[in-house]
Design a protein around this motif. Structure first.
Motif, short mmCIF file in Angstrom:
data_model
loop_
_atom_site.label_atom_id
_atom_site.label_comp_id
_atom_site.label_asym_id
_atom_site.label_seq_id
_atom_site.Cartn_x
_atom_site.Cartn_y
_atom_site.Cartn_z
N ILE A 33 13.59 -35.84 24.99
CA ILE A 33 12.26 -35.44 24.55
C ILE A 33 12.33 -34.59 23.29
CG2 ILE A 33 10.27 -34.00 25.16
CD1 ILE A 33 10.45 -35.15 27.98
N TYR A 34 13.22 -33.61 23.25
CA TYR A 34 13.31 -32.75 22.07
C TYR A 34 13.98 -33.43 20.88
CZ TYR A 34 12.46 -28.69 25.19
OH TYR A 34 11.96 -27.79 26.09
N LEU A 40 14.08 -41.40 11.10
CA LEU A 40 12.86 -40.61 10.92
C LEU A 40 13.09 -39.21 11.48
CD1 LEU A 40 10.15 -43.16 12.18
CD2 LEU A 40 11.19 -43.00 9.91
N GLU A 41 12.85 -38.20 10.64
CA GLU A 41 12.92 -36.81 11.09
C GLU A 41 11.54 -36.19 10.92
OE1 GLU A 41 17.03 -34.96 9.98
OE2 GLU A 41 16.50 -36.41 8.43
N ARG A 92 13.83 -25.17 15.59
CA ARG A 92 15.02 -24.58 16.20
C ARG A 92 16.03 -25.70 16.51
NH1 ARG A 92 11.48 -20.31 19.69
NH2 ARG A 92 11.58 -21.97 21.25
N THR A 93 16.45 -25.85 17.76
CA THR A 93 17.51 -26.82 18.05
C THR A 93 16.98 -28.23 18.30
OG1 THR A 93 17.48 -26.38 20.43
CG2 THR A 93 18.93 -25.01 19.06
N ALA A 94 15.65 -28.42 18.32
CA ALA A 94 15.10 -29.75 18.56
C ALA A 94 15.33 -30.63 17.33
CB ALA A 94 13.61 -29.66 18.87
N ALA A 95 16.10 -31.69 17.48
CA ALA A 95 16.42 -32.55 16.35
C ALA A 95 15.22 -33.37 15.90
CB ALA A 95 17.58 -33.48 16.70
N ALA A 96 14.38 -33.77 16.86
CA ALA A 96 13.17 -34.55 16.56
C ALA A 96 13.48 -35.70 15.60
CB ALA A 96 12.07 -33.65 16.00
N LYS A 97 14.50 -36.46 15.94
CA LYS A 97 14.99 -37.53 15.05
C LYS A 97 15.03 -38.85 15.80
CE LYS A 97 19.38 -37.58 13.80
NZ LYS A 97 20.63 -37.22 13.07
N ASP A 98 14.33 -39.83 15.27
CA ASP A 98 14.36 -41.17 15.82
C ASP A 98 15.20 -42.08 14.91
OD1 ASP A 98 12.71 -40.44 17.90
OD2 ASP A 98 10.88 -41.08 16.90
N PHE A 123 10.64 -42.71 25.25
CA PHE A 123 10.84 -41.56 26.13
C PHE A 123 10.99 -40.25 25.35
CE2 PHE A 123 12.94 -45.15 28.54
CZ PHE A 123 11.83 -45.39 29.35
N THR A 124 10.26 -40.16 24.26
CA THR A 124 10.26 -38.93 23.47
C THR A 124 8.90 -38.78 22.83
OG1 THR A 124 11.49 -37.67 21.80
CG2 THR A 124 11.00 -39.97 21.29
#
Length: 875
Positions: A279-280, A360-361, A378-384, A400-401
């Motif tokens: 998720i993150y 994608l970020e 912060r530590t969430a990469a949020a990268k697909d 699932f994110t």
């Protein structure tokens, strides 16, 4: 000269129309449209009266419930005006069975309506109905990337199918298909709960997905909250290490026979294209991979005792956004601006060679130089990541994110016009609209609504972007009333309050976050009070007495916990957040807010106790009314002794101190005007800027308008320099910020440790805009807008305000304008309600008691001076 109220006319627009028969419509069962899993075994029914005839009320109803063509229960003609939450009164309903119902009413002219179009509902399963077995992957998992497992089976339908109902849940999150077609429209199911205590399952009508002969069923799972990374402490496997599926489908054939398909040892498992999903951190889909090798599954013996049906709206797709701009940053990177900070993901089509990747970020803002910025995640990469197979045009969409973002940094070959951002949030119906003559206030309302959308993702989260996204109780309680104006959040909060009660500690303490991922971190004033504030707020907004009754033990346990921690009725110990993130408070260490944290705690102790009294009166618990009334008296006395001087000055001498003391009625009557004057003087000393944090901000304008300082309230609302509501708007915000100065005037940022640009707490001003600026309110003694109060208080430089609210009875609307010295107001009141309409007059307001209909009012010479609305004489 115009004396007193210059009402030129009061017109009831429809009073001369011929009689029009009332129609009964918008039937709901337990607040839902045709639900597939009703938990309440004596479900409650609601409907609305649709008519163009004014002054229409219901005087009686008749309701019938059917099983197929067989009548199970007919209420007979019941002489009652009740049209919401009417309980079923027939014989015992059977779990898993489908029922239909319809209703007709008699109006106050003794005319009967036609029968409504039938609605239906299906009763949820009991624990004994579950025949399915829990299954887990039978292969050895990659313990690092943990690709998504896929479970499949086939099912042969040898006869003509009449219906199919699938019940699904999992450890993790799931998506499913039958014959290649998606099961349902929901995402991130089964939702976020404490998986051990309360695990939701969903019921789907899959009749249209099934076919005669062979049927292929596949379910894919993601880590989700079950074993995924949660919290800034980066914990894995909070609820377990291995994903598991539970699937049960009942097929009914046209000849009346039934067949049940269950997850069991006959299923197979594998992995496929989803190589990684958190998720993150985002999702990696490798289109080169396919499920070529299938393995046996492992049957495991998990308890069914924690299974509960879904009773709230699911997370679904909503608005989509095309790129607003394609930016080449000073660093030479390609960044897409979608124009709106949202929660969700980007989907697109692309072509390329096998092995080509598109990355994608996601981020919320650009930095001062115009470069992509995501340090506040912060530590969430949020990268697909999407890896192509090279076989023509390919489609990418995460499963699932989800991300909180406005900007996307793109690496790889994809055409921006092929990209689209999709908003993802709980499907709570939109109920409120607000606009006025000030475009910045309209943008503020937009930002409030979007922060609500983005953070109502199955639970009320604090933010949708960083390594948090937790159900912070303090944020939810301060915003709950505004939330109930914008959307119908009855089921949403009823579900979350059950989670809260389930996670409440044995001693009655309420966790900081729900679901509780933080152990014994609990019992902070203004946070834990979600246990009392939200049930009462939701009861007031919707008239849902069952929800209030269900939560009463939790409410009582919380107040009793506080009581156990006090001495001499004073709560002055333990960790407190205080007035979190107030002006010049960093919020990172204990007691940094400039209002004494224990003063705040004592105020909330009084507030929760008062709400206990209110709930006890409503539920007929007289012994508790007397008990908590005596306690409240002592709490107020302890507050006054500890924190108030004989001349009415309150310790800390802050806006929040005065606001909470006045809002929660903690001062003797003779000192209230003094405290209100001190509050106004404090605001003036800050040049009409607020200095409040999460707890003080919500009540600030309410207290001012309640105590004769409407002019000061408007000056705060219209202030556009830091700190203020409009400062982020002026800085280009499309959502509410966590901090008043998340982005400073020079476009630099606050601390990366805690700086969300999508945090709804300060959006609590929204309810004041609906209730005071536009004037939509209720009689507090009659919940759910059965008795409506319309009393706008124009101010500032606003020349018009227009708002509407879809209540359980229908639409309430107000539209007022001031032009050339003339005040006009149009009001709409729904059928089966009454209203008190307060029309501006020279000496205050002229009250009009009306029934349903549309009304128009005009007065001449209206102007605003100092502390309220008056009518200036024309000479």
């Amino acid at each position: 000269m115009i004396n007193r109220l210059s009402l030129l006319f009061i017109t009831q627009l429809l009073c001369v129309q011929l009689y029009a028969q009332v129609k009964v419509d918008q039937l709901l069962t337990e607040n839902l449209n045709n639900p597939e899993s009703v938990e309440n075994t004596t479900p409650r029914f609601s409907w609305k009266l649709i008519t163009t005839q004014a002054n229409t009320t219901q005087t009686a109803y008749e309701l019938t419930v059917m099983s197929g063509n067989k009548s199970l229960w007919n209420s007979g003609k019941v002489n009652s005006d009740q049209s919401i939450f009417v309980p079923y009164g027939g014989s015992t309903l059977q779990s898993g069975d489908k029922y239909s119902w319809k209703v007709r009413i008699w109006d106050n002219k003794q005319k009967a309506s036609a029968w409504s179009t039938p609605a239906y509902f299906r009763l949820a399963l009991t624990k004994a109905d579950w025949k399915a077995k829990w299954i887990e992957p039978g292969y050895e998992e990659d313990s690092v990337l943990r690709p998504s497992p896929i479970f499949k089976t086939t099912f042969k339908a040898g006869k003509k199918i009449a219906s199919g109902i699938a019940y699904i849940t999992c450890h993790g999150v799931y998506e499913g298909t039958i014959n290649g077609k998606r099961i349902g429209e929901a995402y991130l199911t089964p939702g976020f709960t404490d998986y051990v205590k309360r695990l939701q399952y969903q019921a789907y009508d899959v009749t249209n997905l099934l076919q005669n002969g062979d049927n292929n069923i596949e379910l894919t799972l993601g880590s989700g909250w079950f074993r995924g990374i949660v919290g800034w402490w980066n914990q894995n496997n909070h609820y377990g290490k291995t994903l598991a599926l539970l699937y049960q489908m009942q097929v009914t054939y046209t000849d009346g026979t039934k067949e049940t398909l269950i997850s069991d040892e006959n299923w197979q498992c594998s992995t496929g294209k989803i190589a990684y999903a958190e998720i993150y951190n985002g999702e990696t889909i490798d289109n080169r991979k396919s499920s070529t090798t299938w393995y046996p599954v492992k049957v495991v013996n998990y308890s069914m005792d924690n299974l509960v049906p879904t009773t709230s709206e699911l997370v679904t797709k909503h608005e989509t956004f095309k790129p607003l701009a394609v930016i080449t940053t000073p660093k030479g990177e390609t960044v897409i601006d979608f124009g709106q900070n949202l929660s969700g993901f980007v989907h697109f089509k692309a072509s390329g060679k096998a092995g080509d990747s598109i990355i994608l970020e996601h981020g919320e803002v650009l930095d001062k130089a115009g470069n992509f910025y995501n340090a506040n995640l912060r530590t969430a990469a949020a990268k697909d990541v999407f890896i192509l197979n090279g076989k023509g045009e390919e489609y990418f969409e995460p499963h699932f994110t989800y991300h909180g973002f406005r900007y996307v940094r793109v690496k790889g070959s994809v055409k921006p016009e092929q990209m689209e951002a999709v908003a993802l949030y709980s499907d709570c119906p939109l109920t409120g609209t607000f606009e006025c003559s000030n475009p910045m206030i309209n943008q503020l309302q937009h930002n409030i609504l979007w922060s609500q959308n983005d953070n109502f993702v199955d639970i009320p989260t604090d933010c949708p972007q960083r390594d948090e996204r937790l159900g912070w109780t303090g944020d939810a309680q301060t915003f709950s009333k505004t939330a109930a104006f914008n959307r119908n959040v009855n089921n949403f909060f009823a579900k979350w309050l059950k989670d809260l009660a389930a996670d409440q500690l044995p001693n009655g303490a309420v966790p900081f976050v729900v679901p509780n991922l933080m152990g014994d971190a609990a019992a902070a004033a203004g946070w834990a009070d979600a246990a009392t504030v939200i049930p009462w707020t939701i009861y007031q907004a919707y008239g849902d007495k069952k929800m209030l009754s269900d939560q009463y033990p939790s409410m009582k346990a919380w107040v009793e916990f506080i009581k156990s921690r006090t001495h001499n009725d004073l709560w002055d110990n333990g960790f407190q957040f205080g007035d979190w993130l107030s002006y010049r408070a960093d919020g990172l260490t204990e007691n940094t807010a400039n209002t004494d944290s224990y003063l705040v705690a004592q105020c909330y102790y009084a507030y929760s106790t008062q709400l206990m009294i209110n709930a006890a009166k409503t539920l007929g618990k007289q012994e508790d009314v007397e008990k908590y009334s005596a306690l409240l008296k002592r709490i107020k006395e302890a507050f006054f002794t500890e924190y108030v001087t004989p001349k009415g000055r309150i310790m800390s001498n802050t806006q929040t101190a005065y606001v909470l003391a006045l809002q929660f009625d903690l001062l003797p009557e003779n000192l209230r005007p003094i405290a209100a004057k001190n509050l106004a003087a404090n605001i003036a000393s800050y040049k009409y800027h607020l200095t409040t944090g999460f707890l003080g901000t919500y009540f600030l304008t309410n207290v001012l308008s309640n105590h004769g300082y409407i002019d000061v309230a408007y000056k705060l609302l219209l202030q556009d320099t830091y700190p203020s509501w409009l400062y982020p708007v002026k800085m280009g915000a499309t959502t509410i910020w966590e901090r008043w100065d998340g982005m400073r005037p020079d476009s630099t940022f606050q601390t990366t440790d805690m700086n969300s640009f999508n945090h709804y707490s300060y959006g609590a001003i929204g309810e004041w805009m609906y209730r005071v600026v536009a004037g939509i309110d209720m009689d507090p003694s009659v919940p759910g807008y059965k008795k409506i109060r319309i009393k706008p208080q124009p101010g500032g430089d606003l020349t018009y305000a227009k708002a509407s609210l879809e209540t359980g009875y229908g639409k309430v609307g107000v539209d007022w304008k001031i032009k050339d010295g003339k005040f006009t107001m149009d009001v709409e009141i729904p059928a089966n309600t009454t209203a008190e309409i307060f029309v501006p007059a020279t000496d205050g307001y002229e009250q009009k008691n009306v029934g349903s209909g549309k009304y128009h009012y005009e007065s001449v010479g209206t102007t605003l001076i100092n502390k309220g609305l008056t009518v200036k004489e024309n000479k």
